[in-house]
Design a protein around this motif. Structure first.
Motif, PDB file in Angstrom:
ATOM      1  N   PRO A 161     -11.931  -6.886   0.515  1.00 21.03           N
ATOM      2  CA  PRO A 161     -13.159  -7.699   0.600  1.00 21.03           C
ATOM      3  C   PRO A 161     -13.038  -8.860   1.582  1.00 21.03           C
ATOM      4  CG  PRO A 161     -12.578  -7.248  -1.688  1.00 21.03           C
ATOM      5  CD  PRO A 161     -11.418  -6.821  -0.856  1.00 21.03           C
ATOM      6  N   ALA A 162     -11.831  -9.458   1.662  1.00 21.22           N
ATOM      7  CA  ALA A 162     -11.649 -10.588   2.572  1.00 21.22           C
ATOM      8  C   ALA A 162     -11.733 -10.160   4.030  1.00 21.22           C
ATOM      9  CB  ALA A 162     -10.302 -11.255   2.303  1.00 21.22           C
ATOM     10  N   LEU A 163     -11.383  -8.898   4.318  1.00 23.87           N
ATOM     11  CA  LEU A 163     -11.427  -8.391   5.691  1.00 23.87           C
ATOM     12  C   LEU A 163     -12.704  -7.630   5.992  1.00 23.87           C
ATOM     13  CD1 LEU A 163      -7.738  -7.072   5.928  1.00 23.87           C
ATOM     14  CD2 LEU A 163      -8.665  -9.140   6.983  1.00 23.87           C
ATOM     15  N   GLY A 164     -13.586  -7.490   5.006  1.00 21.77           N
ATOM     16  CA  GLY A 164     -14.816  -6.735   5.220  1.00 21.77           C
ATOM     17  C   GLY A 164     -14.591  -5.252   5.324  1.00 21.77           C
ATOM     18  N   ILE A 165     -13.642  -4.737   4.565  1.00 20.25           N
ATOM     19  CA  ILE A 165     -13.277  -3.319   4.595  1.00 20.25           C
ATOM     20  C   ILE A 165     -13.619  -2.696   3.251  1.00 20.25           C
ATOM     21  CG2 ILE A 165     -11.325  -1.722   4.734  1.00 20.25           C
ATOM     22  CD1 ILE A 165     -10.026  -3.713   6.656  1.00 20.25           C
ATOM     23  N   SER A 166     -14.161  -1.478   3.286  1.00 25.92           N
ATOM     24  CA  SER A 166     -14.577  -0.851   2.034  1.00 25.92           C
ATOM     25  C   SER A 166     -14.065   0.579   1.862  1.00 25.92           C
ATOM     26  CB  SER A 166     -16.107  -0.834   1.921  1.00 25.92           C
ATOM     27  OG  SER A 166     -16.684  -0.144   3.026  1.00 25.92           O
ATOM     28  N   ASP A 167     -13.859   1.313   2.951  1.00 22.66           N
ATOM     29  CA  ASP A 167     -13.609   2.747   2.839  1.00 22.66           C
ATOM     30  C   ASP A 167     -12.234   3.196   3.309  1.00 22.66           C
ATOM     31  OD1 ASP A 167     -16.151   3.275   1.769  1.00 22.66           O
ATOM     32  OD2 ASP A 167     -17.038   3.253   3.770  1.00 22.66           O
ATOM     33  N   VAL A 168     -11.325   2.269   3.568  1.00 21.79           N
ATOM     34  CA  VAL A 168      -9.939   2.617   3.875  1.00 21.79           C
ATOM     35  C   VAL A 168      -9.036   1.733   3.009  1.00 21.79           C
ATOM     36  CG1 VAL A 168     -10.380   3.394   6.230  1.00 21.79           C
ATOM     37  CG2 VAL A 168      -9.809   0.999   5.806  1.00 21.79           C
ATOM     38  N   SER A 169      -7.833   2.221   2.720  1.00 25.58           N
ATOM     39  CA  SER A 169      -6.937   1.493   1.823  1.00 25.58           C
ATOM     40  C   SER A 169      -5.501   1.559   2.328  1.00 25.58           C
ATOM     41  CB  SER A 169      -6.996   2.065   0.398  1.00 25.58           C
ATOM     42  OG  SER A 169      -8.265   1.878  -0.176  1.00 25.58           O
ATOM     43  N   LEU A 170      -4.758   0.537   1.960  1.00 26.00           N
ATOM     44  CA  LEU A 170      -3.329   0.489   2.255  1.00 26.00           C
ATOM     45  C   LEU A 170      -2.580   1.360   1.254  1.00 26.00           C
ATOM     46  CD1 LEU A 170      -0.679  -0.902   3.417  1.00 26.00           C
ATOM     47  CD2 LEU A 170      -1.032  -2.626   1.634  1.00 26.00           C
ATOM     48  N   ARG A 171      -1.588   2.104   1.727  1.00 28.82           N
ATOM     49  CA  ARG A 171      -0.748   2.925   0.860  1.00 28.82           C
ATOM     50  C   ARG A 171       0.714   2.711   1.241  1.00 28.82           C
ATOM     51  NH1 ARG A 171      -4.811   3.256  -1.510  1.00 28.82           N
ATOM     52  NH2 ARG A 171      -6.093   5.085  -2.007  1.00 28.82           N
ATOM     53  N   PHE A 172       1.568   2.608   0.220  1.00 30.88           N
ATOM     54  CA  PHE A 172       3.005   2.602   0.451  1.00 30.88           C
ATOM     55  C   PHE A 172       3.503   4.042   0.464  1.00 30.88           C
ATOM     56  CE2 PHE A 172       2.456  -1.682  -1.347  1.00 30.88           C
ATOM     57  CZ  PHE A 172       3.139  -2.420  -0.388  1.00 30.88           C
ATOM     58  N   LYS A 173       4.272   4.371   1.481  1.00 38.48           N
ATOM     59  CA  LYS A 173       4.776   5.732   1.596  1.00 38.48           C
ATOM     60  C   LYS A 173       5.830   6.007   0.522  1.00 38.48           C
ATOM     61  CE  LYS A 173       4.084   5.993   6.609  1.00 38.48           C
ATOM     62  NZ  LYS A 173       4.752   6.173   7.919  1.00 38.48           N
ATOM     63  N   SER A 174       5.932   7.257   0.118  1.00 40.59           N
ATOM     64  CA  SER A 174       6.917   7.661  -0.890  1.00 40.59           C
ATOM     65  C   SER A 174       7.879   8.669  -0.266  1.00 40.59           C
ATOM     66  CB  SER A 174       6.216   8.285  -2.100  1.00 40.59           C
ATOM     67  OG  SER A 174       5.445   9.407  -1.709  1.00 40.59           O
ATOM     68  N   PRO A 175       9.058   8.819  -0.836  1.00 40.26           N
ATOM     69  CA  PRO A 175      10.021   9.786  -0.282  1.00 40.26           C
ATOM     70  C   PRO A 175       9.580  11.214  -0.541  1.00 40.26           C
ATOM     71  CG  PRO A 175      10.856   8.879  -2.330  1.00 40.26           C
ATOM     72  CD  PRO A 175       9.599   8.112  -2.008  1.00 40.26           C
ATOM     73  N   LYS A 176      10.035  12.134   0.298  1.00 41.78           N
ATOM     74  CA  LYS A 176       9.747  13.550   0.108  1.00 41.78           C
ATOM     75  C   LYS A 176      10.832  14.152  -0.769  1.00 41.78           C
ATOM     76  CE  LYS A 176       7.305  14.115   4.493  1.00 41.78           C
ATOM     77  NZ  LYS A 176       7.239  14.844   5.788  1.00 41.78           N
ATOM     78  N   LEU A 177      10.455  14.525  -1.970  1.00 40.62           N
ATOM     79  CA  LEU A 177      11.410  15.048  -2.938  1.00 40.62           C
ATOM     80  C   LEU A 177      11.252  16.538  -3.177  1.00 40.62           C
ATOM     81  CD1 LEU A 177      11.237  12.188  -5.604  1.00 40.62           C
ATOM     82  CD2 LEU A 177      12.853  12.447  -3.731  1.00 40.62           C
ATOM     83  N   SER A 178      10.372  17.197  -2.418  1.00 40.24           N
ATOM     84  CA  SER A 178      10.129  18.615  -2.652  1.00 40.24           C
ATOM     85  C   SER A 178      11.338  19.441  -2.233  1.00 40.24           C
ATOM     86  CB  SER A 178       8.890  19.086  -1.887  1.00 40.24           C
ATOM     87  OG  SER A 178       9.043  18.812  -0.511  1.00 40.24           O
ATOM     88  N   ASP A 179      11.588  20.511  -2.962  1.00 39.55           N
ATOM     89  CA  ASP A 179      12.690  21.423  -2.685  1.00 39.55           C
ATOM     90  C   ASP A 179      12.156  22.579  -1.841  1.00 39.55           C
ATOM     91  OD1 ASP A 179      14.806  23.147  -2.631  1.00 39.55           O
ATOM     92  OD2 ASP A 179      15.322  22.894  -4.747  1.00 39.55           O
ATOM     93  N   LYS A 180      12.706  22.773  -0.629  1.00 40.06           N
ATOM     94  CA  LYS A 180      12.211  23.827   0.263  1.00 40.06           C
ATOM     95  C   LYS A 180      12.382  25.208  -0.340  1.00 40.06           C
ATOM     96  CE  LYS A 180      12.861  21.247   4.543  1.00 40.06           C
ATOM     97  NZ  LYS A 180      13.468  21.232   5.889  1.00 40.06           N
ATOM     98  N   ALA A 181      13.479  25.403  -1.070  1.00 37.73           N
ATOM     99  CA  ALA A 181      13.702  26.715  -1.696  1.00 37.73           C
ATOM    100  C   ALA A 181      12.636  26.999  -2.749  1.00 37.73           C
ATOM    101  CB  ALA A 181      15.093  26.751  -2.322  1.00 37.73           C
ATOM    102  N   GLU A 182      12.267  25.972  -3.501  1.00 43.04           N
ATOM    103  CA  GLU A 182      11.229  26.161  -4.516  1.00 43.04           C
ATOM    104  C   GLU A 182       9.877  26.438  -3.871  1.00 43.04           C
ATOM    105  OE1 GLU A 182      11.171  22.848  -7.122  1.00 43.04           O
ATOM    106  OE2 GLU A 182      13.120  23.287  -8.034  1.00 43.04           O
TER     107      GLU A 182
END
Length: 541
Positions: free
Chosen positions: A414-435
């Motif tokens: 709201p302070a920046l006048g933004i409504s339709d985009v958001s900040l996200r913290f990236k997460s590690p990739k834990l998927s197993d390729k074999a699975e």
């Protein structure tokens, strides 16, 4: 009444306070802990007193063999993988004008995150806030405004030097925007109570207002006034804490394990003192019918610590005078010196090793962390470690990310006048390729998956990024797309002979593909489609 409540709180916390500020000073303590500079303001009620001294809590990690590792794991896994800005709506379904407006918001938010501080990255600032919060229970981010009153920068502020003021009794009107049931953005006004924050710098008080407070605060006097000069207007603070129902400051997660942290420290100091003050000679010296000489006693007193390592021990003894003598000679009794081995009662290793290990497990459990996050992974298989990482990510780190990014988005957008985009913290990739490969195999073998459905999974398996196909066949199941291509190729080949029967058709064919060319195009597409299927099958084998 207030005094009685304060007495009850002090009584409840007396054990912890005594443990934190005991009379005995640690042998490894580098410097004295300063007195609380806010003590005079607590009595007046202008400032809320924390349950435990933040100046002492912030130093506790220096004396622990596990606490800082747990905090580092939180910092790294919550914010350490970086940030990104994502759309809150389906971008591909928007029109041209709507996409342009959304792109402007995306760029504005991205630039703010990128340039909010010229000395440190946004990730590093958030990690410092998390470090404060995990050590003392709360952390602070200072938001700096430009000349237009807009949020322009973010700074980390040392939380242990900041104190909370009571919330104002006055309700302030705050205007905000929400989305109604018809997906229309509307503006509403709500009433909210705000609080001030105060910091003492070089014996001078500096006030801050809570982020979102529309009023102008004088940073020197702590008074709200529209006439405050520009250079004396207070900046804002975004406050984060680990919730505790009986203190506004919050409490660190390890508080229930505080005595274990201090106990581990005492055990380590005891083991350390063995090398400086301990007796390295595992013997009992027994003197019969006499006593050691003064020189021998002094030698024994010095036979401790590092100075006694690998040295010979020379003892002298004097016999006792006999009580009855039949001659004039001064006879003394015969002296014996016996050395009794004490190896059986000597510690083969340091003291309290099992106690320290159990305490480390308890402290780590306060953070709900697996030992692999604190560098203790030698006893775990890969399957066990992967499962532990996945569970910890789902139960600990991802909820923490969601909480922090929700608060930042809720205040900054709201302070920046933004409504339709958001900040996200990236997460590690834990998927197993074999699975992933195993899961995809039946869909590929049955031909029910389309190329665009599998392109993300293929990119993850190969470690590359692929753009989705825009052709119509790319959204059809592979088996159907291949069959349609084969039928189309057969029909095209049958019509090759009739494509050039008339002159007009010959002239027209100069500007359009001939039947043979069409067949070649279809053949190329069919080959490409089969290649996609083959590549996916090979990746999943």
């Amino acid at each position: 009444m207030a005094n009685e409540e304060n007495k009850e709180e002090k009584a409840l916390n007396s054990v912890v306070v005594k443990a934190l500020s005991g009379e005995k000073v640690s042998i490894m303590e580098s410097r004295a802990i300063p007195a609380d500079e806010f003590e005079n303001y607590y009595l007046s009620g202008d400032v809320i007193q924390p349950l435990y001294p933040p100046e002492q809590l912030i130093r506790l990690a220096e004396t622990s063999d596990i606490l800082q590792q747990c905090i580092e794991a939180y910092k790294t896994n919550i914010a350490g993988f970086g940030t990104t800005v994502e759309y809150d709506v389906d971008y591909d379904k928007l029109g041209g004008a709507e996409k342009n407006a959304l792109d402007i918001q995306w760029t504005k938010y991205s630039r703010f995150i990128q340039f909010c501080n010229f000395d440190e990255s946004f990730v590093e600032i958030v990690k410092k806030m998390i470090d404060d919060r995990e050590k003392i229970g709360y952390g602070c981010l200072e938001v700096i405004e430009n000349n237009l009153g807009e949020a322009a920068g973010i700074e980390h502020i040392q939380a242990h030097k900041v104190r909370l003021c009571p919330k104002d009794r006055t309700l302030i009107d705050v205007t905000t925007k929400i989305i109604d049931e018809n997906d229309n953005e509307i503006e509403i006004t709500i009433k909210k109570r705000f609080r001030k924050f105060v910091q003492i710098v070089s014996a001078r008080r500096v006030y801050f207002k809570e982020f979102g407070d529309p009023r102008i605060l004088n940073c020197e006097t702590g008074e709200y006034s529209e006439d405050t000069p520009e250079e004396k207007r207070a900046s804002s603070i975004i406050f984060f804490n680990t919730y505790c129902p009986y203190t506004d400051y919050g409490l660190p997660r390890y508080m229930g394990q505080l005595l274990n942290i201090l106990g581990n420290r005492r055990a380590e100091e005891l083991n350390y003192k063995y090398f400086t003050d301990g007796r390295h000679i595992p013997l009992a010296i027994i003197v019969e019918n006499g006593q050691l000489t003064q020189e021998s006693e002094e030698l024994l007193k010095q036979a401790s610590g590092n100075v006694a390592n690998h040295k010979f021990l020379l003892l002298e003894a004097e016999g006792l005078e006999k009580d009855v003598s039949l001659s004039d000679d001064n006879e003394r009794s015969g002296v014996k010196i016996r050395l009794e081995k004490l190896v059986e009662i000597m510690e083969k290793d340091g003291l309290f090793q099992e106690y320290c290990k159990n305490n480390r497990d308890k402290i780590r459990s306060a953070y709900r962390l697996h030992p692999i996050y604190t560098g203790e992974s030698q006893d775990y298989t890969r399957a066990t470690a992967d499962t532990a990482r996945q569970i910890t990510e789902e139960q600990v780190f991802q909820p923490e990310r969601e909480e922090i990014q929700f608060r930042l988005n809720n205040l900054l957008k709201p302070a920046l006048g933004i409504s339709d985009v958001s900040l996200r913290f990236k997460s590690p990739k834990l998927s197993d390729k074999a699975e992933i490969a195993t899961a995809l195999s039946p869909y590929i073998s049955g031909g029910v998956a389309s190329p665009n459905m599998l392109i993300d999974a293929l990119g993850e398996l190969l470690g590359k990024s692929f753009e989705p196909y825009t052709e119509e066949w790319a959204d059809k199941p592979i088996a159907i797309a291949v069959k349609e291509m084969e039928l189309s190729q057969q029909a095209t080949m049958q019509s090759v002979g009739s494509s050039s029967e008339s002159g007009d058709n010959a002239v027209a064919s100069e500007n359009k593909p001939t039947g043979i060319e069409k067949a070649d195009i279809v053949s190329d597409i069919l080959d490409g489609l089969k290649s996609v299927k083959t590549a996916i099958e090979e990746a999943t084998e």
